[in-house]
Scaffold this active site. Structure first.
Site, mmCIF file in Angstrom:
data_model
loop_
_atom_site.group_PDB
_atom_site.id
_atom_site.type_symbol
_atom_site.label_atom_id
_atom_site.label_comp_id
_atom_site.label_asym_id
_atom_site.label_seq_id
_atom_site.Cartn_x
_atom_site.Cartn_y
_atom_site.Cartn_z
ATOM 1 N N LYS A 66 4.345 -11.766 3.238
ATOM 2 C CA LYS A 66 2.923 -11.785 2.867
ATOM 3 C C LYS A 66 2.769 -11.854 1.341
ATOM 4 O O LYS A 66 3.449 -11.111 0.616
ATOM 5 C CB LYS A 66 2.180 -10.563 3.431
ATOM 6 C CG LYS A 66 0.663 -10.624 3.145
ATOM 7 C CD LYS A 66 -0.137 -9.698 4.027
ATOM 8 C CE LYS A 66 -0.207 -8.276 3.555
ATOM 9 N NZ LYS A 66 -0.809 -8.095 2.208
ATOM 10 N N GLU A 79 -0.334 -12.557 -1.896
ATOM 11 C CA GLU A 79 -1.769 -12.478 -2.180
ATOM 12 C C GLU A 79 -2.197 -13.608 -3.112
ATOM 13 O O GLU A 79 -1.533 -13.868 -4.116
ATOM 14 C CB GLU A 79 -2.082 -11.132 -2.857
ATOM 15 C CG GLU A 79 -1.785 -9.932 -1.986
ATOM 16 C CD GLU A 79 -2.207 -8.610 -2.626
ATOM 17 O OE1 GLU A 79 -2.826 -8.628 -3.716
ATOM 18 O OE2 GLU A 79 -1.916 -7.561 -2.027
ATOM 19 N N GLU A 122 -9.336 -9.521 3.572
ATOM 20 C CA GLU A 122 -9.675 -8.109 3.308
ATOM 21 C C GLU A 122 -11.028 -7.997 2.621
ATOM 22 O O GLU A 122 -11.282 -8.649 1.595
ATOM 23 C CB GLU A 122 -8.584 -7.467 2.438
ATOM 24 C CG GLU A 122 -8.906 -6.015 2.090
ATOM 25 C CD GLU A 122 -7.737 -5.220 1.531
ATOM 26 O OE1 GLU A 122 -6.609 -5.746 1.476
ATOM 27 O OE2 GLU A 122 -7.965 -4.050 1.151
ATOM 28 N N SER A 133 0.842 -1.210 0.000
ATOM 29 C CA SER A 133 0.000 0.000 0.000
ATOM 30 C C SER A 133 0.872 1.253 0.000
ATOM 31 O O SER A 133 0.386 2.346 -0.270
ATOM 32 C CB SER A 133 -0.923 0.011 1.222
ATOM 33 O OG SER A 133 -0.184 -0.200 2.407
ATOM 34 N N ASP A 151 5.300 -7.349 2.461
ATOM 35 C CA ASP A 151 4.643 -7.811 1.227
ATOM 36 C C ASP A 151 5.654 -8.114 0.131
ATOM 37 O O ASP A 151 6.556 -7.301 -0.135
ATOM 38 C CB ASP A 151 3.742 -6.688 0.679
ATOM 39 C CG ASP A 151 2.320 -6.749 1.188
ATOM 40 O OD1 ASP A 151 1.847 -7.860 1.509
ATOM 41 O OD2 ASP A 151 1.675 -5.691 1.256
HETATM 42 O O1 KIV Z 1 -0.505 -3.430 1.573
HETATM 43 C C1 KIV Z 1 -1.244 -3.321 2.567
HETATM 44 O O2 KIV Z 1 -1.265 -2.322 3.274
HETATM 45 C C2 KIV Z 1 -2.113 -4.452 2.900
HETATM 46 C C3 KIV Z 1 -3.125 -4.260 3.987
HETATM 47 C C4 KIV Z 1 -4.253 -3.458 3.495
HETATM 48 C C5 KIV Z 1 -3.582 -5.552 4.562
HETATM 49 O O3 KIV Z 1 -2.022 -5.471 2.280
#
Ligand code: KIV
EC number: 2.1.2.11
Length: 266
Positions: free
Chosen positions: A110, A112, A179, A44, A82
């Site tokens: 993390k 997806e 989410e 994000s 991420d």
């Molecule tokens: O990238 C991010 O901030 C996220 C959250 C919204 C869980 O994946």
């Protein structure tokens, strides 16, 4: 220091835990002080730091840079980072890029998606790298979804999400993020899997909650998502400070007053 064992114990005991996104050193120090349980260096950052309209332009170099900045300034939280868009399509790329994030200070990677991630999840687990699988509204797939839309509505979509969640956990995922899914589906997933589940726009029954830091400080460009609460201007934040907002978020999630009915989807 929060570890995966801490979160597993929280799940067992019914203790709700917090996660906030974080991208730099000073905020990481403030979150340390507020004892935020887990921190996510989220892609994000493409939107809130870099000004893009999606997470797609974020690179592995960007993620490594921000992960290192956060990790050197927070000693108490479990740190999730991420893997950005298209950086884990092939197994060799995923392994190399996960190693870079772990060496920058992440504790958990993390990613997806759903059951298609099982082989990667197992490979990383066997190599000493825990994964958090993000299901539901996965922003890297915004062009597949045709926008940022609630996911898992209707029996077929709910069944698929639940079976994807079980599959990635069976493959070795250590955590899940859900989410923007209906609250009753998030509750069903949370009860069905043995690992801690973190929700955003997923109701009050997940094991933990995550918010984008800028959102919960009232710094929102455009429409405010339904699941967001501004903890900076909340009257219970008597110091009117950012540290106070983090502490109030921590307290509200622990005691179960956030998220409330108005923050969830059905
Ligand atoms: O990238 C991010 O901030 C996220 C959250 C919204 C869980 O994946």
């Amino acid at each position: 220091m929060t570890t995966l064992s801490t979160l597993n114990k929280f799940k067992k005991d019914g203790t709700k835990f917090t996660c906030l996104t974080c991208y730099d050193s000073m905020f990481a120090r403030m979150m340390d002080k507020a004892q935020i349980d887990t921190i996510l260096i989220g892609d994000s950052l493409g939107m809130v730091v870099q000004g893009h309209d999606s997470t797609l332009p974020v690179t592995v170099d960007d993620m490594v840079y921000h992960t290192a900045n956060v990790a050197r300034s927070n000693d108490s939280a479990l740190i999730l980072a991420d893997l950005p868009f298209m950086s884990y399509v092939t197994l060799p790329d995923a392994v190399i890029n996960s190693r870079r994030l772990m060496q920058a200070g992440a504790h958990v990677i993390k990613i997806e998606g759903g059951r298609e991630l099982c082989e990667l999840v197992t490979t990383l687990a066997q190599a000493g790298t825990p994964t958090c699988v993000h299901l539901g509204l996965t922003p890297q797939s915004v062009n597949v979804f045709g926008g940022y839309k609630i996911q898992g509505r209707g029996d077929a979509a709910a069944d698929k999400l639940l079976s994807d969640a079980k599959a990635v956990v069976a493959a070795g995922a250590a955590l899940l993020v859900l989410e923007c899914v209906p609250a009753d589906l998030a509750k069903a997933v949370t009860q069905a899997v043995a690992v801690p589940v973190i929700g955003i726009g997923a109701g009050a029954d997940t094991d933990g909650q995550v918010l984008v830091m800028h959102d919960m400080l009232g710094m929102v460009h455009g429409r405010v998502p339904r699941f967001v609460h501004d903890f900076l201007t909340d009257e219970r934040n008597t110091t009117h400070s950012i540290e106070g907002a983090f502490a109030l978020y921590q307290q509200s999630v622990r005691e179960g007053s956030f998220p409330a009915e108005q923050h969830q989807f059905s």
